[in-house]
Scaffold this active site. Structure first.
Site, PDB file in Angstrom:
ATOM      1  N   LYS A   1      32.479 -82.092   8.706  1.00 39.75           N
ATOM      2  CA  LYS A   1      31.170 -82.920   9.164  1.00 39.75           C
ATOM      3  C   LYS A   1      30.265 -83.406   8.213  1.00 39.75           C
ATOM      4  O   LYS A   1      30.484 -82.839   6.850  1.00 39.75           O
ATOM      5  CB  LYS A   1      30.533 -81.968  10.399  1.00 39.75           C
TER       6      LYS A   1
ATOM      7  N   ARG B   1      25.987 -77.960  20.656  1.00 42.68           N
ATOM      8  CA  ARG B   1      25.005 -78.956  19.836  1.00 42.68           C
ATOM      9  C   ARG B   1      25.627 -80.372  20.350  1.00 42.68           C
ATOM     10  O   ARG B   1      26.785 -80.575  19.702  1.00 42.68           O
ATOM     11  CB  ARG B   1      24.953 -78.460  18.414  1.00 42.68           C
TER      12      ARG B   1
ATOM     13  N   GLU C   1      28.693 -77.968  16.879  1.00 35.71           N
ATOM     14  CA  GLU C   1      28.320 -79.315  17.113  1.00 35.71           C
ATOM     15  C   GLU C   1      29.874 -79.955  17.350  1.00 35.71           C
ATOM     16  O   GLU C   1      30.846 -79.811  16.814  1.00 35.71           O
ATOM     17  CB  GLU C   1      27.647 -79.856  16.040  1.00 35.71           C
TER      18      GLU C   1
ATOM     19  N   SER D   1      20.582 -72.057   8.747  1.00 37.74           N
ATOM     20  CA  SER D   1      20.838 -73.269   8.727  1.00 37.74           C
ATOM     21  C   SER D   1      21.928 -73.592   7.892  1.00 37.74           C
ATOM     22  O   SER D   1      22.153 -73.379   6.617  1.00 37.74           O
ATOM     23  CB  SER D   1      19.708 -73.974   8.291  1.00 37.74           C
ATOM     24  N   GLY D   2      22.980 -74.411   8.375  1.00 35.60           N
ATOM     25  CA  GLY D   2      24.070 -74.985   7.279  1.00 35.60           C
ATOM     26  C   GLY D   2      23.483 -75.814   6.158  1.00 35.60           C
ATOM     27  O   GLY D   2      24.172 -75.581   5.245  1.00 35.60           O
ATOM     28  N   LEU D   3      22.508 -76.722   6.505  1.00 35.36           N
ATOM     29  CA  LEU D   3      21.956 -77.516   5.492  1.00 35.36           C
ATOM     30  C   LEU D   3      21.216 -76.543   4.338  1.00 35.36           C
ATOM     31  O   LEU D   3      21.436 -76.736   3.138  1.00 35.36           O
ATOM     32  CB  LEU D   3      20.812 -78.333   6.131  1.00 35.36           C
TER      33      LEU D   3
ATOM     34  N   HIS E   1      20.666 -83.234  19.861  1.00 33.32           N
ATOM     35  CA  HIS E   1      19.789 -83.553  18.637  1.00 33.32           C
ATOM     36  C   HIS E   1      19.323 -84.831  18.589  1.00 33.32           C
ATOM     37  O   HIS E   1      20.050 -85.859  19.184  1.00 33.32           O
ATOM     38  CB  HIS E   1      20.843 -83.374  17.595  1.00 33.32           C
TER      39      HIS E   1
ATOM     40  N   ASP F   1      24.049 -71.661  12.600  1.00 34.99           N
ATOM     41  CA  ASP F   1      24.584 -73.053  12.436  1.00 34.99           C
ATOM     42  C   ASP F   1      25.857 -73.032  12.052  1.00 34.99           C
ATOM     43  O   ASP F   1      26.392 -72.781  10.866  1.00 34.99           O
ATOM     44  CB  ASP F   1      23.697 -73.948  11.572  1.00 34.99           C
TER      45      ASP F   1
ATOM     46  N   ASP G   1      28.223 -75.423  12.411  1.00 30.99           N
ATOM     47  CA  ASP G   1      28.550 -77.015  11.952  1.00 30.99           C
ATOM     48  C   ASP G   1      29.608 -77.023  13.358  1.00 30.99           C
ATOM     49  O   ASP G   1      29.395 -76.840  14.452  1.00 30.99           O
ATOM     50  CB  ASP G   1      29.610 -77.021  10.829  1.00 30.99           C
TER      51      ASP G   1
ATOM     52  N   ASN H   1      26.040 -84.063   7.459  1.00 29.73           N
ATOM     53  CA  ASN H   1      24.782 -84.085   7.940  1.00 29.73           C
ATOM     54  C   ASN H   1      24.248 -85.078   8.697  1.00 29.73           C
ATOM     55  O   ASN H   1      24.534 -86.072   8.433  1.00 29.73           O
ATOM     56  CB  ASN H   1      23.755 -83.818   6.641  1.00 29.73           C
ATOM     57  N   SER H   2      23.695 -84.696   9.796  1.00 25.98           N
ATOM     58  CA  SER H   2      23.342 -85.714  11.006  1.00 25.98           C
ATOM     59  C   SER H   2      22.458 -86.805  10.470  1.00 25.98           C
ATOM     60  O   SER H   2      22.129 -87.692  11.127  1.00 25.98           O
ATOM     61  CB  SER H   2      22.650 -84.877  12.205  1.00 25.98           C
TER      62      SER H   2
ATOM     63  N   ASP I   1      25.796 -80.587   2.619  1.00 25.06           N
ATOM     64  CA  ASP I   1      25.965 -80.314   3.979  1.00 25.06           C
ATOM     65  C   ASP I   1      27.054 -80.987   4.489  1.00 25.06           C
ATOM     66  O   ASP I   1      26.776 -81.887   5.413  1.00 25.06           O
ATOM     67  CB  ASP I   1      24.597 -80.231   4.816  1.00 25.06           C
TER      68      ASP I   1
END
Length: 304
Positions: free
Chosen positions: A131, A167, A125, A57-59, A198, A96, A98, A133-134, A69
């Site tokens: 980027k 993604r 993504e 996970s990137g986060l 997502h 991930d 990104d 975090n979503s 992130d």
């Protein structure tokens, strides 16, 4: 082969516990689960628990390094962590990636280095670089479809044996289902092996509607961090391929360490905490100190 040599070799390779490749998992007719990890220790714990694959996970990796992130951690730092995860777990790892840390050239370089360090797949993504975090704010500009498709083609041409997951952030960015479907079809044509759709809504309605309209052109991967109350049976019924539990090892570690630090500071003692944390023997077993001891007996000289 010498029986002792054979035994030691079996101990060293015993970390490769998975019977399924990442391709097998993504393409499975059964719903599969991938667990988040962010370092060698969490990867080993997930493997010991019985998961068949990991999500780098990137986060979580950014958080464990003390970064946000938002592409504050570099791709080289990410690659280094993935190598430790691979060595510690022996499991297939979907990374991930990104947005690929730049254009098509950065994306293919990232994928090449990830493969060299033991990753089995990369998820990109459709945002620009850097980027965010979503789940933070509303500033989530999407990449141009043609440009992002080029990133995907570059990765697939460079490392065709890696699983490539595209993604889609259209729902995150507020563009709706139609835009998400347009992008999904374009990314499938560009060579993606699976689509990750997502959402940050608290229910899975838009995810399930996407899956229905998508019609199974490629496997669908989801990350139910926000719509966690949806029963897994709904995903099976929708013929979703894979569920990623995307950040719970990291969040559990934060909660556990915070509680332990607070108690030790307040009580000025570890006496009451000691029974509630992992034993040193547990740590030694998890990281296979027994293999090292056996290797020392074989390779180090004996002293009187």
């Amino acid at each position: 082969m010498d029986k002792q040599v054979s035994s030691v070799r079996e101990e060293i390779v015993s970390l490769d516990t998975s019977n399924k490749s990442l391709f097998d998992l993504i393409r499975s007719q059964n719903l599969e689960f991938i667990m988040e990890a962010h370092d060698g220790l969490s990867a080993a714990i997930a493997a010991q628990a019985g998961f068949n694959a990991l999500w780098a996970s990137g986060l979580s990796i950014s958080s464990s390094l003390g970064y946000r992130d938002a592409n504050e951690a570099s791709w080289t730092q990410m690659v280094d962590v993935v190598e430790r995860m691979a060595d510690a777990s022996g499991l297939p790892i979907l990374v991930d990636g990104d947005s690929g840390f730049g254009n098509f050239n950065n994306a293919r370089l990232l994928a090449t280095k990830l493969q060299q360090r033991g990753a089995s797949g990369v998820c990109l993504e459709d945002k620009g670089f850097p980027k965010m975090n979503s789940f933070i704010g509303n500033r989530h500009p999407l990449a141009d479809i043609g440009e992002f498709s080029g990133r995907l083609r570059a990765v697939k041409d460079t490392v065709p044996e890696m699983v490539l997951v595209a993604r889609i952030e259209a729902l995150i960015a507020g563009y709706g289902l139609e835009e998400a479907l347009v992008r999904a079809h374009a990314y499938a044509d560009a060579g993606a092996d699976a689509i990750l759709i997502h959402s940050r809504k608290s229910d899975a309605a838009e995810i399930l509607e996407f899956t229905k309209q998508w019609g199974g052109k490629l496997p669908v991967v989801i990350v139910p961090t926000k719509y966690y109350k949806t029963p897994v049976s709904a995903y099976r019924e929708a013929r979703i391929s894979t569920v990623i539990w995307a950040n719970h090892n990291m969040r559990a570690a934060i909660a556990g360490m915070r509680a332990t630090c607070g108690r030790i500071l307040a009580e000025e003692s570890i006496a009451n905490v000691e029974p509630e944390v992992a034993t040193l023997e547990d740590v030694f077993g998890l990281l296979r100190y027994d293999e090292l001891s056996a290797a020392e007996d074989r390779y180090l000289p004996k002293h009187a």
